[in-house]
Design a protein around this motif. Structure first.
Motif, PDB file in Angstrom:
ATOM      1  N   ASN A  85      -6.347   4.046  -6.451  1.00 58.70           N
ATOM      2  CA  ASN A  85      -5.548   5.149  -5.906  1.00 58.70           C
ATOM      3  C   ASN A  85      -6.143   6.470  -6.408  1.00 58.70           C
ATOM      4  O   ASN A  85      -6.538   6.568  -7.568  1.00 58.70           O
ATOM      5  N   ASP A 144      -3.649   5.489  -1.799  1.00 59.96           N
ATOM      6  CA  ASP A 144      -4.345   4.228  -2.072  1.00 59.96           C
ATOM      7  C   ASP A 144      -5.735   4.276  -1.453  1.00 59.96           C
ATOM      8  O   ASP A 144      -5.910   4.708  -0.307  1.00 59.96           O
ATOM      9  N   LEU A 167      -8.355   2.727   0.502  1.00 57.91           N
ATOM     10  CA  LEU A 167      -8.412   1.610   1.445  1.00 57.91           C
ATOM     11  C   LEU A 167      -9.847   1.371   1.918  1.00 57.91           C
ATOM     12  O   LEU A 167     -10.173   0.310   2.420  1.00 57.91           O
ATOM     13  N   HIS A 213      -8.056  -6.190  -0.610  1.00 59.02           N
ATOM     14  CA  HIS A 213      -7.735  -5.539   0.672  1.00 59.02           C
ATOM     15  C   HIS A 213      -8.469  -4.209   0.841  1.00 59.02           C
ATOM     16  O   HIS A 213      -8.419  -3.610   1.908  1.00 59.02           O
ATOM     17  N   ILE A 214      -9.166  -3.747  -0.201  1.00 56.80           N
ATOM     18  CA  ILE A 214      -9.946  -2.500  -0.072  1.00 56.80           C
ATOM     19  C   ILE A 214     -11.265  -2.820   0.625  1.00 56.80           C
ATOM     20  O   ILE A 214     -11.971  -3.755   0.248  1.00 56.80           O
ATOM     21  N   LYS A 215     -11.571  -2.046   1.659  1.00 54.92           N
ATOM     22  CA  LYS A 215     -12.796  -2.315   2.420  1.00 54.92           C
ATOM     23  C   LYS A 215     -13.985  -1.725   1.670  1.00 54.92           C
ATOM     24  O   LYS A 215     -14.224  -0.522   1.694  1.00 54.92           O
ATOM     25  N   ILE A 244       0.845  -1.200   0.000  1.00 55.55           N
ATOM     26  CA  ILE A 244       0.000   0.000   0.000  1.00 55.55           C
ATOM     27  C   ILE A 244       0.880   1.250   0.000  1.00 55.55           C
ATOM     28  O   ILE A 244       2.020   1.218   0.470  1.00 55.55           O
ATOM     29  N   ILE A 294      -2.805  -3.427   7.725  1.00 57.86           N
ATOM     30  CA  ILE A 294      -2.972  -2.119   7.067  1.00 57.86           C
ATOM     31  C   ILE A 294      -2.797  -1.009   8.097  1.00 57.86           C
ATOM     32  O   ILE A 294      -2.073  -0.037   7.862  1.00 57.86           O
ATOM     33  N   GLY A 296      -3.458   7.343   3.552  1.00 64.25           N
ATOM     34  CA  GLY A 296      -4.392   6.468   2.834  1.00 64.25           C
ATOM     35  C   GLY A 296      -5.680   7.222   2.556  1.00 64.25           C
ATOM     36  O   GLY A 296      -5.970   8.242   3.176  1.00 64.25           O
ATOM     37  N   ILE A 349       0.146   1.857   7.944  1.00 67.70           N
ATOM     38  CA  ILE A 349      -0.169   3.296   7.907  1.00 67.70           C
ATOM     39  C   ILE A 349       0.550   4.021   9.037  1.00 67.70           C
ATOM     40  O   ILE A 349       1.223   5.025   8.825  1.00 67.70           O
ATOM     41  N   LEU A 352      -9.848  -1.533   9.934  1.00 68.55           N
ATOM     42  CA  LEU A 352      -9.077  -2.091   8.830  1.00 68.55           C
ATOM     43  C   LEU A 352      -8.283  -3.265   9.396  1.00 68.55           C
ATOM     44  O   LEU A 352      -8.236  -3.452  10.618  1.00 68.55           O
ATOM     45  N   ILE A 387      -7.288   6.934   8.530  1.00 64.42           N
ATOM     46  CA  ILE A 387      -7.407   7.379   7.133  1.00 64.42           C
ATOM     47  C   ILE A 387      -7.516   8.893   7.129  1.00 64.42           C
ATOM     48  O   ILE A 387      -8.487   9.460   7.606  1.00 64.42           O
TER      49      ILE A 387
END
Ligand code: SF4
Length: 955
Positions: free
Chosen positions: A618, A481, A483, A519-521, A477, A570, A581, A574, A566, A599
């Protein structure tokens, strides 16, 4: 002055008839116009408020003078008069509704202790609470997400739901829409609003009818303005007063007319339009004003789009964003299942009153007119920190790049520019610079219309939907990105055109072979069950699911910060690497730490753009020139290739307006509320027995209550400064709604009371317990108290900390507050512009009061928070001209006197005396922001709640 028993305007009561001949009475504005010809030219929204003032004119709370003042509303007069507005009903969401119910229950306990009937405390108007704020996205990307999230929600909130069930049996007009039905504003739009209402006490054959109007304990109550209903968000304390028969008092507002012309271009959504409107109206400074839309463009906008524009009134700062009732409104009522009888009466009433139809330019008087040609609107996002910061889609990549290294004060992230492209592997750590951003297509079009026209991919053969693929290979990541990608929020999920657009875009993306990284929620959380009903009927839901957008809940979810966490990897990547993110969501709020504490860049966008950015992965991918991703055959797929056409959206809109389906759905509230809700057992009785609970406790606002108020306060001396804040301190900074940190005062208290970290739930869900909420006041992890000196690099420490004086020991604000209270030392808070902006949150004022803070001194206040401070007996004081705490040179170790000379009067001058450690002192005059005479009474009584309670018990 009118006599209390005789209506001063009795002659204005007239009769109207529906098309099928049913008669009703009404208080006629046309009749009133015979005495006050100005009435015919008043903005529609003012006339609806005027009808309430006219109808409720009793010579006591509402006088003939009030009617005459409003009937003679002048577009540019000085606003000194207050309007008593009696509303038709009240709506609540559960985060604000539970503390309100706790206050009502506490009032009943006080009544009972004083030997009075508890039934003295009873709502006088219908009150509807929708449980929408509690569901969290713990599970996502699986067909079981809804079921699993709801089970967890019920486990976490059992005590609160039991309390609601007690409320349902204790109060006659208090109803609850259980979890899993939708978001309060959408349910309000689709179900609660019935057009016109009949007097509950008038049993005659031609009863009196009047327009719907309401207040709600949620800022976005203004969504209802889209169907011509006057209503806005108030704090829970004001809502309590409204439901107990008090008028809602407000200063007579300016009304800004917003003339819409032209037509939206292809590819431009209602979300894009509302982000435009927000940025325009922010510039127009409409705080405390009504905004009323008119003109041919307004007439052409679909009702759900009007509701989307009304919804974001708090973001542009207005009290309302109002659209008058017209044929489109009636069509919406028919399509959403209101009965023929209701629609007929609605139409007949509004026509009789001369309130029907979209006004043309020049027809009515407004304080000012703002204009927008809809054809100039282009696709946008807003962010990364504030909803009014609109960014053209084609400028997002550059904007993010710029902000990455800009200082915090310029809304940036203050990171070294050379770290922008770093990537970090999730599984093994370390820098991974392999991945290159896709290159721009040479000569690619930057204009939207061309973007849409540039559809290179023909729809591929239908692809059966399956679950998203498992992760393969190394995941890394980097900055920008995406997330979190969430189709969330009442603003957009009530709007079939953007929800169908998201589904259609997903369909084309899946057919082209595009994917979303696992991996993206990703989550889909509509505002009502009707959304999934029409997405299913249109055959689009499977495509959203294929991209990971499985249904996660019917509620606020990510929009209120119930994003769920997350993965630990992740979070670790971060925090260890200070990564910026991104979240892309179809919500309306993106303040720091609201969506997720880790985030930092949160972009608001239309649902189809949320899907597109989830695929792109992204926010530095320029979707106007670069591909969204690679298709099945390795081909570049551009946004123009997958963006739905207006025709495709229109073809599917027929699935969204099915009156029968709406009726069937809402009948289930009573008939089939769900097994989980049915199994909740509430206690019974008129007075709540306050069992030990970390969710619900008897609030301390009535401790030592006596029928006589304390003597009026004439200021205070020797106060310590609790905090020095910058501009735009939000109610979320003051009283966060989201997660509770283990090491925070609230977390420590919960653990000491046997609550495991996993069961902390959120601040929002614990608003029925003052012990948690006091400790959570000013506990936002991003709040910066500028009393604490800056670090060597200029950075500021974040979190709810202060320097306890004298001595300057650093500690939690809560801990310092308890020490000051124990010592009998009053405290004050200083802020900058727009103090208390954001959601209406009465705990932001309640918490301030319980921490012993006597005054907040700021350069300007958000409307609701200012009223809430007064409602809790805290003085809002406003700097004049260029004065500020910075210009006074405050460091935080001074003591402060607040000197109120003479009798308390609205908006009077008040003196602040600053005493410095060297013995010198300085004086500055500020304006008391107690704005109306009734607020003076509230303050003298120690707040609105003791004021109302004394009135009820005396009655
Ligand atoms: S704005 Fe967000 S949090 Fe507020 S009611 Fe709408 S969805 Fe819920």
């Amino acid at each position: 002055m009118a006599h209390a028993t005789e209506h001063a305007f009795a002659s204005t009561q007239k009769t109207f008839k529906t098309a099928s001949g049913k008669a009703g009475r009404y208080w006629s504005l046309k009749e009133l116009a015979k005495r006050h010809p100005n009435v015919d030219k008043l903005p529609v929204s003012i006339r609806i408020v005027l009808e309430s003032v006219l109808r409720n004119c009793d010579g006591q709370k509402v006088t003939a003078e009030h009617v005459e003042q409003l009937a003679n509303w002048a577009p540019n007069a000085e606003r000194t008069e207050e309007i008593p507005f009696v509303v038709t009903r009240v709506v609540l969401q559960d985060f604000t509704g539970v503390p309100l119910l706790a206050d009502l229950a506490a009032m009943r306990s006080v009544a009972s202790r004083l030997g009075k009937s508890p039934k003295t405390i009873e709502p006088l108007v219908p009150v509807d609470l929708v449980v929408d704020h509690s569901v969290m996205v713990d599970y996502y990307g699986t067909p079981k997400a809804l079921d699993l999230n709801m089970k967890l929600e019920f486990k976490r909130n059992n005590e609160r739901y039991q309390f609601m069930k007690w409320g349902m049996q204790a109060f006659d007009t208090f109803g609850v829409v259980p979890p899993g039905f939708g978001i309060v504003h959408q349910v309000n739009l689709e179900y609660f609003a019935r057009g016109v209402y009949k007097s509950p006490t008038d049993k005659s054959s031609a009863p009196t009818w009047y327009p719907d109007s309401l207040v709600g304990t949620d800022s976005h109550t203004t969504m209802i303005n889209g169907i011509g209903v006057v209503g806005w968000g108030v704090g829970g304390i004001e809502a309590e007063a409204a439901m107990l028969g008090q008028p809602v008092y407000m200063l007579t507002p300016d009304v800004v007319g917003f003339e819409l012309t032209g037509k939206l271009r292809e590819g431009v959504t209602a979300t894009d339009l509302v982000l435009y409107v927000t940025s325009i109206l922010r510039g127009e400074k409409v705080v405390g004003k009504f905004v009323e839309f008119f003109g041919p463009g307004a007439a052409s906008i679909a009702v759900p789009d009007r509701a989307t524009i009304g919804n974001m009134a708090p973001e542009y700062g207005a009290t309302m964003g109002f659209f008058p009732v017209d044929e489109m409104t009636l069509a919406y009522f028919r399509g959403t299942g209101r009965t023929a009888d209701e629609v007929e009466r609605f139409e007949a009433y509004y026509k009789a009153q001369g309130l029907f139809g979209m006004p043309a330019p020049g027809e009515l008087h407004y304080t000012k007119v703002v204009k927008l040609d809809l054809g100039t609107v282009s696709p946008s996002l807003a962010g990364p920190k504030r909803p009014q910061d609109r960014i053209d889609l084609g400028h997002l990549a550059t904007k993010f790049t710029e902000l990455y290294s800009k200082p915090n004060e310029a809304n940036g992230f203050n990171r070294p520019a050379d770290t922008l492209k770093q990537r970090f592997a999730l599984t093994r750590g370390g820098v991974d610079t392999d991945r290159e951003a896709p290159a721009p297509r040479a000569g690619a079009p930057r204009e939207l219309v061309e973007m849409v026209a540039n559809r290179s991919t023909k729809a591929a053969a239908h692809t059966a939907a399956t679950a998203p693929p498992a992760p393969t290979g190394q995941v890394s990541i980097g900055n920008g990105d995406v997330l979190i990608a969430a189709i969330t929020s009442c603003t957009n999920t009530s709007n079939p055109s953007v929800m169908l657009a998201a589904g259609l875009l997903a369909k084309k993306a899946v057919e082209a072979g595009l994917k979303v990284k696992p991996h993206i929620k990703t989550s889909l959380a509509p505002g009502s069950r009707m959304v999934t009903e029409y997405l299913e009927k249109a055959g689009l839901l499977p495509y959203l699911e294929k991209l990971g957008f499985y249904l996660a809940g019917y509620g606020c979810t990510t929009c209120i910060g119930n994003t769920g966490d997350l993965t630990p990897e992740i979070n670790e990547a971060i925090t260890a690497n200070n990564l910026i993110g991104a979240a892309v969501l179809s919500g309306n709020r993106n303040f720091e730490a609201r969506i997720h504490p880790n985030i930092k860049a949160n972009f608001l966008a239309s649902p189809p753009l949320v899907v597109a950015f989830a695929i792109a992965g992204n926010v530095m991918v320029d979707l106007m020139t670069q591909p969204v991703g690679k298709g099945r055959k390795g081909q570049d797929v551009y946004l123009g290739d997958i963006w739905p056409t207006p025709q495709e959206i229109d073809d599917n809109l027929r699935f969204a307006m099915n009156a029968k389906a709406f009726r069937q759905n809402y009948e289930q509230i009573k008939d089939e509320p769900g097994k989980l809700w049915s199994s909740i057992k509430g206690t019974r009785g008129q007075v709540y027995d306050w069992p030990k609970s970390t969710y619900i406790a008897e609030p301390p606002f009535f401790e030592g209550f006596k029928m006589e108020p304390h003597a009026a306060d004439a200021g205070f001396t020797g106060a310590r400064i609790m905090a020095l804040f910058g501009d735009s301190i939000t109610t979320d900074h003051i009283s966060p709604a989201g997660s509770i940190k283990e090491s925070s005062p609230a977390g420590i208290w919960l653990k000491a009371n046997g609550v495991a970290k996993a069961d902390f739930n959120s601040y929002g869900s614990r608003r029925g317990n003052h012990d948690v909420m006091m400790r959570g006041t000013f506990a936002n992890v991003r709040i910066k108290n500028l009393m604490i000196p800056a670090g060597a690099d200029g950075s500021r420490e974040e979190g709810g900390l202060t320097l306890y004086q004298p001595g300057g020991e650093k500690m939690f604000i809560y801990d310092a507050a308890m020490k000051y209270i124990a010592e009998g030392v009053p405290t004050v808070v200083f802020g900058g512009e727009e103090y208390g902006t954001g959601s209406s949150r009465d705990w932001a004022a309640k918490g301030t009061q319980l921490l012993g803070i006597k005054a907040v001194v700021a350069r300007s206040f958000e409307r609701i928070h200012r009223a809430n401070l007064v409602g809790m007996g805290v003085l809002p004081l406003q700097f004049r001209g260029a004065d500020s705490w910075e210009s006074l040179g405050l460091a935080g170790d001074e003591t402060i006197d607040v000197v109120i000379g003479g009798e308390l009067r609205p908006q009077m001058d008040v003196k602040i005396v600053v005493h410095r450690a060297d013995g010198s002192h300085q004086e500055v005059t500020v304006r008391l922001r107690i704005d109306t005479p009734i607020e003076v009474d509230y303050y003298r009584h120690g707040g609105i709640l003791p004021f109302v309670l004394r009135q009820l018990l005396a009655g």
